[in-house]
Design a protein around this motif. Structure first.
Motif: not given
Length: 531
Positions: A113, A115-116, A119, A141-142, A144-145, A148, A151
């Motif tokens: 969980r 993101e970085y 990424h 990643c997209h 999760i957030n 942003n 991504n």
């Protein structure tokens, strides 16, 4: 930073307290400590147990105050992003092994969980060439957030690498809706439009990217787009703008210098290439362009010295070995030239220019079958070049395939009708092989028109054309016309001299030969009429 120091930093990050490093105590706590100490000093008759009990009370109160503050803030859990700084540091240093270990630890702790770290892992996979797995991680990643846009930009970049340009355009439009217009998004949309062969849309996107933010890569992409569509003047204009803003950029200086070199403006090309080499003396592209400039002026030894310096920085450049081979060809060292061209062909087997030069060298060495093979292979890669059809036709003519050679020459004439090499070789083939002097004279008259517009031709081409014009009795811009008029006047003078000599002989011989004088005059008159 080594692996040992990085582990130390990791343990520090894990065991770091959740309270501030330098806590600021309340004034009430400090007051209680001072008051208790003053009470201890004022009562000397008390027992030691009571004194010790009194001295321990301020510590307990301070600890309880800290606990109360932590309770007010809530329970302190380990942060999900506490290793992001360390992952970023190893990624920037390209220590991908240690970076992957930290990412896996972070993924296990956060149960996929974070993101970085995902990424960065996707970026590393793309560097390694696993584009499909990298795309899946960017999509995670997209998820999760979803707010942003970075991504979505990376997803679009992976889609471009996979050749899915329409999907990439939709992805970039979604990213534009989240974060607004960006020069990276406009540039990527221009790349997608370029692959989809939408020239106007690609030019519009690149221009919009330059209005938002000026970057060297955008200037290069726009100039290459103009060059691919034959707009050399527009490409020069774009590069001039780029040099105006980035005057010390080596790539822009070298690209503009090469364009001026191809256009024949050697002074401007030498100036730009010299400026590029002052900023970066080991730039092999600038060295290669400067060597080709020397090579065009016949300074093969100076060009080879330039190429020797470029070979140290980039020994696997096919263009470098191609130019070295042409230097040896200019010095009449054909075996060395062929060996260099074979190495260039090994480095880039789909470069039609190298195959063209190999066909030319084998034709010079009278190896006509090899020349035909290389020319036909080059034609499968570049069918719009008339010079390749010319080499193919010459090889076929020497191999005895006259009809096929004539067809190849006709195709070369339709593709490159203004090439003087094609015109002269075709006229020579028609005159010497097919004995079609009429068509050969028509092609040479076409060559004469081109010669008036651009008189700067090779010496070998001019010599061959003059020999053909003499053989076909064609005037070369009035020169042969003057010679023909001179020859007719010389013939008349010779005939008059002949008549005078015959008259003198008849006077000396007598009456029998005087009867023949009218006959001689009639023959002379008949000859003048024939003339």
């Amino acid at each position: 930073m080594s692996a040992e120091t990085s582990t130390v930093l990791t343990t520090k990050a894990q065991s770091a307290p959740q309270v501030p490093v330098k806590p600021k105590h309340d004034q009430g706590d400090v007051g209680t400590v001072q008051a208790s100490q003053s009470v201890v000093t004022k009562a000397p008759n008390q027992s030691m147990q009571e004194i010790s009990h009194i001295s321990e009370t301020p510590k307990v109160s301070a600890i309880s105050a800290r606990r109360n503050r932590s309770r007010r803030k809530g329970t302190a859990f380990p942060a999900l992003e506490r290793r992001n700084w360390l992952i970023h540091m190893h990624y920037v240093r390209k220590d991908y092994a240690r970076c992957r270990d930290l990412i896996e630890e972070q993924i296990k702790e956060t149960k996929n969980r974070c993101e970085y770290p995902l990424h960065v892992k996707a970026m590393i996979l793309r560097v390694d060439g696993d584009i499909q797995q990298s795309l899946k991680l960017f999509q995670r990643c997209h998820q999760i957030n979803q707010s942003n846009p970075e991504n979505l930009k990376q997803i679009g970049k992976n889609l471009i690498l996979l050749g899915r340009h329409k999907s990439a355009i939709e992805c970039y439009k979604t990213a534009m809706g989240l974060g607004g217009k960006d020069w990276q998004i406009c540039q990527s949309l221009g790349i997608c439009a370029q692959f989809l062969k939408d020239y106007k849309q690609a030019e519009a996107h690149f221009s919009e990217a330059l209005t938002l933010s000026r970057h060297v890569i955008t200037y290069q992409l726009l100039s290459n787009l103009h060059l691919n569509h034959g707009e050399v003047a527009s490409a020069k204009h774009v590069l001039e703008k780029g040099i105006h803003h980035y005057g010390d950029n080596v790539e822009l200086l070298t690209s503009l210098g090469v364009l001026y070199l191809q256009a024949g403006d050697f002074h401007r090309a030498f100036e730009l290439l010299g400026k590029s080499l002052t900023y970066d003396p080991e730039n092999y592209k600038a060295i290669l362009a400067a060597g080709s400039l020397m090579q065009q002026h016949g300074d093969f030894d100076v060009a080879l010295s330039k190429y020797r310096a470029a070979a140290q920085s980039c020994p696997e450049s096919s263009s470098l070995w191609n130019n070295i081979a042409m230097c040896f060809f200019g010095k009449k060292k054909l075996v060395a030239a062929i060996s260099c061209l074979k190495r260039a062909h090994y480095l880039s087997p789909f470069d039609w220019r190298i195959l063209y030069n190999l066909s030319l060298l084998h034709l010079t060495m009278q190896q006509f079958a090899s020349s035909f093979q290389f020319a036909s292979t080059a034609l499968t890669l570049k069918r719009e070049d008339g010079g390749l059809y010319m080499l193919l036709a010459i090889s076929l003519a020497y191999l005895g395939q006259e009809n096929n050679a004539n067809q190849a020459f006709q195709q070369a004439l339709t593709l490159s009708g203004d090439d003087p090499h094609v015109l002269v070789n075709f006229a020579s083939f028609l005159h010497h092989t097919l004995a079609d002097s009429q068509q050969a004279s028509q092609i040479l008259s076409r060559f004469k028109k081109i010669k008036k517009d651009s008189p700067n031709f090779d010496k070998e081409v001019l010599d061959a054309s003059k020999k053909l014009m003499v053989a076909l009795n064609i005037a070369d811009d009035g020169e042969l016309g003057k010679k023909s008029s001179e020859t007719t006047t010389d013939k008349k003078k010779k005939r008059k001299e002949k008549r005078d000599s015959t008259a003198q002989k008849s006077d000396s011989k007598g009456s029998l030969e005087e009867r023949n004088l009218p006959g001689v005059g009639k023959e002379a008159e008949n000859e003048e009429k024939r003339d």
